[in-house]
Motif scaffolding. Sequence first.
Motif, PDB file in Angstrom:
ATOM      1  N   ILE A   1      11.815  -0.535  -0.368  1.00 55.23           N
ATOM      2  CA  ILE A   1      10.489  -1.129  -0.442  1.00 55.23           C
ATOM      3  C   ILE A   1      10.624  -2.497  -1.099  1.00 55.23           C
ATOM      4  CG2 ILE A   1       8.243  -0.997  -1.604  1.00 55.23           C
ATOM      5  CD1 ILE A   1       8.351   2.019  -1.236  1.00 55.23           C
TER       6      ILE A   1
ATOM      7  N   ASP B   1       6.909   2.248  10.431  1.00 53.56           N
ATOM      8  CA  ASP B   1       6.844   3.699  10.301  1.00 53.56           C
ATOM      9  C   ASP B   1       6.024   4.326  11.420  1.00 53.56           C
ATOM     10  OD1 ASP B   1       6.846   6.265   9.413  1.00 53.56           O
ATOM     11  OD2 ASP B   1       5.913   5.862   7.485  1.00 53.56           O
TER      12      ASP B   1
ATOM     13  N   ASN C   1       4.730  -4.027  -3.178  1.00 48.15           N
ATOM     14  CA  ASN C   1       3.591  -3.114  -3.228  1.00 48.15           C
ATOM     15  C   ASN C   1       2.703  -3.486  -4.406  1.00 48.15           C
ATOM     16  OD1 ASN C   1       6.023  -1.071  -4.491  1.00 48.15           O
ATOM     17  ND2 ASN C   1       4.251  -1.422  -5.756  1.00 48.15           N
TER      18      ASN C   1
ATOM     19  N   TRP D   1       4.971  -2.648   1.606  1.00 50.21           N
ATOM     20  CA  TRP D   1       5.839  -3.421   2.496  1.00 50.21           C
ATOM     21  C   TRP D   1       7.291  -2.973   2.386  1.00 50.21           C
ATOM     22  CZ3 TRP D   1       3.496  -7.013   5.675  1.00 50.21           C
ATOM     23  CH2 TRP D   1       2.158  -7.315   5.371  1.00 50.21           C
ATOM     24  N   HIS D   2       7.849  -2.626   3.521  1.00 50.98           N
ATOM     25  CA  HIS D   2       9.229  -2.160   3.636  1.00 50.98           C
ATOM     26  C   HIS D   2      10.119  -3.315   4.078  1.00 50.98           C
ATOM     27  CE1 HIS D   2      12.618   0.175   5.385  1.00 50.98           C
ATOM     28  NE2 HIS D   2      12.224   1.151   4.598  1.00 50.98           N
TER      29      HIS D   2
ATOM     30  N   ILE E   1       2.611   1.583   6.018  1.00 51.95           N
ATOM     31  CA  ILE E   1       3.904   0.924   5.824  1.00 51.95           C
ATOM     32  C   ILE E   1       4.092  -0.156   6.878  1.00 51.95           C
ATOM     33  CG2 ILE E   1       6.378   1.225   5.589  1.00 51.95           C
ATOM     34  CD1 ILE E   1       4.716   2.743   3.493  1.00 51.95           C
TER      35      ILE E   1
ATOM     36  N   VAL F   1       8.533   6.817   3.320  1.00 54.57           N
ATOM     37  CA  VAL F   1       8.704   5.585   2.540  1.00 54.57           C
ATOM     38  C   VAL F   1       8.042   5.682   1.180  1.00 54.57           C
ATOM     39  CG1 VAL F   1       8.249   3.103   2.458  1.00 54.57           C
ATOM     40  CG2 VAL F   1       8.933   4.174   4.608  1.00 54.57           C
ATOM     41  N   ASN F   2       6.831   6.233   1.122  1.00 56.92           N
ATOM     42  CA  ASN F   2       6.086   6.317  -0.138  1.00 56.92           C
ATOM     43  C   ASN F   2       5.114   7.495  -0.055  1.00 56.92           C
ATOM     44  OD1 ASN F   2       5.320   3.911  -2.511  1.00 56.92           O
ATOM     45  ND2 ASN F   2       3.989   5.670  -2.274  1.00 56.92           N
TER      46      ASN F   2
END
Length: 275
Positions: free
Chosen positions: A78, A134, A81, A247-248, A101, A198-199
Amino acid sequence: MLKDELKRLQAPSNPSRFRSTMIVEKDFGDDLPQTVEERHSFKAQGPRRKGIGRARNYLLYAALKPEHQWVLWRDVDIVENPTTVIEDLMKHDKDILVPNIWFHRFDANGKDIQGRCELPVIEFSCKRLMYLDDYNSWQESWRGRRLRSKLDKDTILAEGYKEYRTHRSYLNWMAHDNLKKRQKNLHKEVALDGIGGVNILVKAELHRSGINFPCYAFENQADTEGFAAMAKRAGYGVFGLPNYVVWHIDTEEKEGNLHGQKKHKGDSVKVSDGA
């Protein structure tokens, strides 16, 4: 490197240090592909997602303590954020909750194509592309249910690939078109059937109740998507925040894996006003 960074973060002089920390290392001996092209290829998805699910479970049972009320699953890559992301997600008090994401991608002039101010239209046939990270957070469609009914029970349905045309509705596609609208509706909640990893914020009681990350096919899903399916089967709620963006890192995929599939709306959209 990880130990050195943890030592720095946990220094007595750091007011934001964690109450306790640990590093868990486990080598399964798996020889999984690691290049962007290899690990995101269609054929790698079944073994890869099973392996990641197994690793998550080992980490979970090594780290979860009786006093823990929440579990935050967070990717190492990541890049950006809100600083209050944990508190923001906890305010919703959901069993399982994920943000949207995206990732930044810049054109030859240095302009962010993904953009902070507007969401590019999903039209692979013309103009510009929308770069999403994602495809694993989604709402089921009747086509997806029909496809799963025809698959062998041990088959992992890898979402976001042209080999499986599910026409599911992705959380990525549910965000408002511009920044002001996203901020105004930042905490809008959407019910989901699958989630990416991711989160993720999870109430610890779910894990203690046996809801984990399948390293096998559960309803033709594995890892985080199987986790969502298992949680819903047990009666827990799974939600996403389409306008709350984390944000990835750019995974450097060109047109994504859908290869021409246009944006569409599924048949199970459920929206509510959140906290």
